[in-house]
Structures are given as C-alpha cells and as structure tokens.
Enzyme design. Structure first.
Site, PDB file in Angstrom:
ATOM      1  N   PRO A   2       0.828  -1.215   0.000  1.00 58.81           N
ATOM      2  CG  PRO A   2      -0.138  -1.135   2.119  1.00 58.81           C
ATOM      3  CD  PRO A   2       0.659  -2.008   1.205  1.00 58.81           C
ATOM      4  CD  GLU A   3       3.133   3.723  -4.137  1.00 62.97           C
ATOM      5  OE1 GLU A   3       3.140   4.970  -4.197  1.00 62.97           O
ATOM      6  OE2 GLU A   3       3.672   3.008  -4.995  1.00 62.97           O
TER       7      GLU A   3
END
Ligand SMILES: [Zn+2]
Length: 270
Positions: A2-3
């Site tokens: 996840p960013e």
C-alpha cells in the site's frame, strides 16, 4: 504494497468506524516480528484508552489515544500484506491475526498480516509521531524545492527517499514525473525551479486523485466481510512497459533506478 493514498483511505475508513470508542481489552499473537514495541507495553497503553482520531503520517496509520487526560499513540505500519479490519465478534478470526482490540461498541479492530512485514508499536511517551520526512500533501513549494537542492541522485531516487518526503512510493513517483514531463534519470539537483514547481503540483495531483478514488471503496479494506485488494488507478506509465503513451503513443520504457523499476515516456518526459 500500500502507498500513501491507500494508507490514507484505510486510516479514514477506520476513523469513521471506531473514533470515540474506548478500547476495553487487547489480545496479541506475541509474534516477535510484528511488534516493534513489546506487546505488554502496547496492551498496557491501549487498554482503557479512548480513540480520539485515526489518521495517516507518511505510510503509517496513527491512532491518537486519550486516557485520564494523557495522550498516547498506537502506530500501525501495514508492510506488504497488513490489513486492519473492523469486525463483529462473531465474524471468524482470520488466519494470521496478530492483534485484536475489543471496543466499547462491541466491535473488534483486528490486525491481520500473512507475510508479517507489518509493524505495531506505540509512540515514545509524551511525543507525537512525525515520521522520517516531510509530508508530500502539505509541503510548501519553497520547502519542496529546497529538498532537491545539491542532490546528485536521479530525481526518481530522491522522490523515493523517505527521509526527504515520506509516503511516496514507486507508483506515484513514476506517475508524478510523467505529469511533470520530467525524465526520472535527471539529476535532482539540476532541475530548474519551474520543473520542481511542476513536480510539486503533479505529485499533489496524483496523490489527491488517488485518495478521492479510494474514498468510494473504503469498505473494501476495513469491513471484515469486504473484498481484499487495492483500487486500480488509470496509470499513465506505471506498469505499462511497451504500451503506447496515453498522450503521444510512444511505447513506455522501463528502466531500473536504485533497484526499483521505473517507467517513463521518452517523448513526453525530458
Ligand atoms: Zn508520451
């Protein structure tokens, strides 16, 4: 992995579901990799605390807590596969669950992580977690420009350097450079003011758009019966090797910078 936009989406979704509630009890798996603070310390600090706010700092989910007027923070780093789920107690506990916080509403906040790159910890007493670098969504232009001054690394590597800007990952670094028309191999310190100004705008734009897109699908990540997996963006360059540029049709190139795959349009990015 996840960013920033995914982490913000998850933090907002968890906030909506649990803020104002008190943590009645905490269970942990005691798996040593998962806990950056000793599990006993986490249990002691969380039990009886009220959740004031859940928000994002860099790529870390920060839970602000209050107990008898004392402030503390519970920190969740999702790593590769970490998930935070808000569940009813009768929902079967998934495999690889490492922490369960039982809340005053009767619901549970569960941390599930199959590959165990995620980390749970508490902030140093009396401090607020600030993360390693500047916040890409709020950094003023002049501060942004100053980050790149005299830097001899490629601009792509500078964007990924978490001690400069925290939370920018591979996807949004590539996309921001595309929108700014800057080739990822350019030396960060040699970019003009105008180019850095375009990059500043582009980075905020791609991150903000991704957060907006995530907002509509937040229940997929935080409700226990939701579907796993992150929203897919309409990328311009990321992961589009050899496909035609959406602007000019030139095939997108893939190179490696600092060990990370990097995608760009040789015509649009100079
Ligand atoms: Zn192009």
């Amino acid at each position: 992995m996840p960013e920033l936009p995914e982490v913000e989406t998850i933090a907002n979704g968890v906030h909506q579901r649990i803020h104002g509630q008190t943590i009645r009890s905490v269970w942990t798996s005691n798996k040593p990799q998962t806990f950056k603070s000793p599990p006993d310390e986490i249990i002691e600090l969380l039990t009886g605390s009220r959740v004031e706010r859940v928000h994002r700092v860099g790529k870390t989910i920060v839970v602000d807590l209050a107990r008898r007027g004392k402030f503390s923070q519970f920190l969740v780093h999702l790593g590769m596969t970490g998930r935070l789920l808000v569940s009813t107690p009768d929902t079967p506990v998934p495999p690889h669950t490492h922490a369960i916080l039982t809340l005053s509403s009767g619901k549970e906040l569960r941390f599930v992580d199959a590959r165990r790159f995620g980390r749970l910890s508490v902030a140093e007493p009396g401090t607020k977690y600030e993360g390693p670098g500047a916040e890409p969504l709020t950094i003023p232009l002049e501060d942004f420009i100053a980050l790149f001054r005299n830097r001899k690394t490629p601009v792509k590597a500078a964007l990924l350097n978490q001690s400069l800007l925290h939370g920018v990952g591979n996807i949004y670094a590539d996309e921001a450079l595309f929108h700014a028309g800057i080739r990822p191999t350019r030396h960060a310190g040699r970019l003009s003011r105008a180019e850095l100004s375009r990059l500043h705008t582009a980075l905020m734009k791609v991150l903000t758009e991704a957060i907006k897109l995530g907002g509509s699908s937040v229940s997929d990540y935080v409700d226990a019966d939701g579907v796993a997996g992150f929203f897919q963006l309409h990328h311009h360059v990321y992961s589009r090797t050899s496909e035609p540029c959406r602007i000019c049709g030139t095939p997108i190139k893939r190179i490696v910078i600092g060990g990370r795959s990097t995608h760009y349009c040789p015509t649009c990015q100079r």
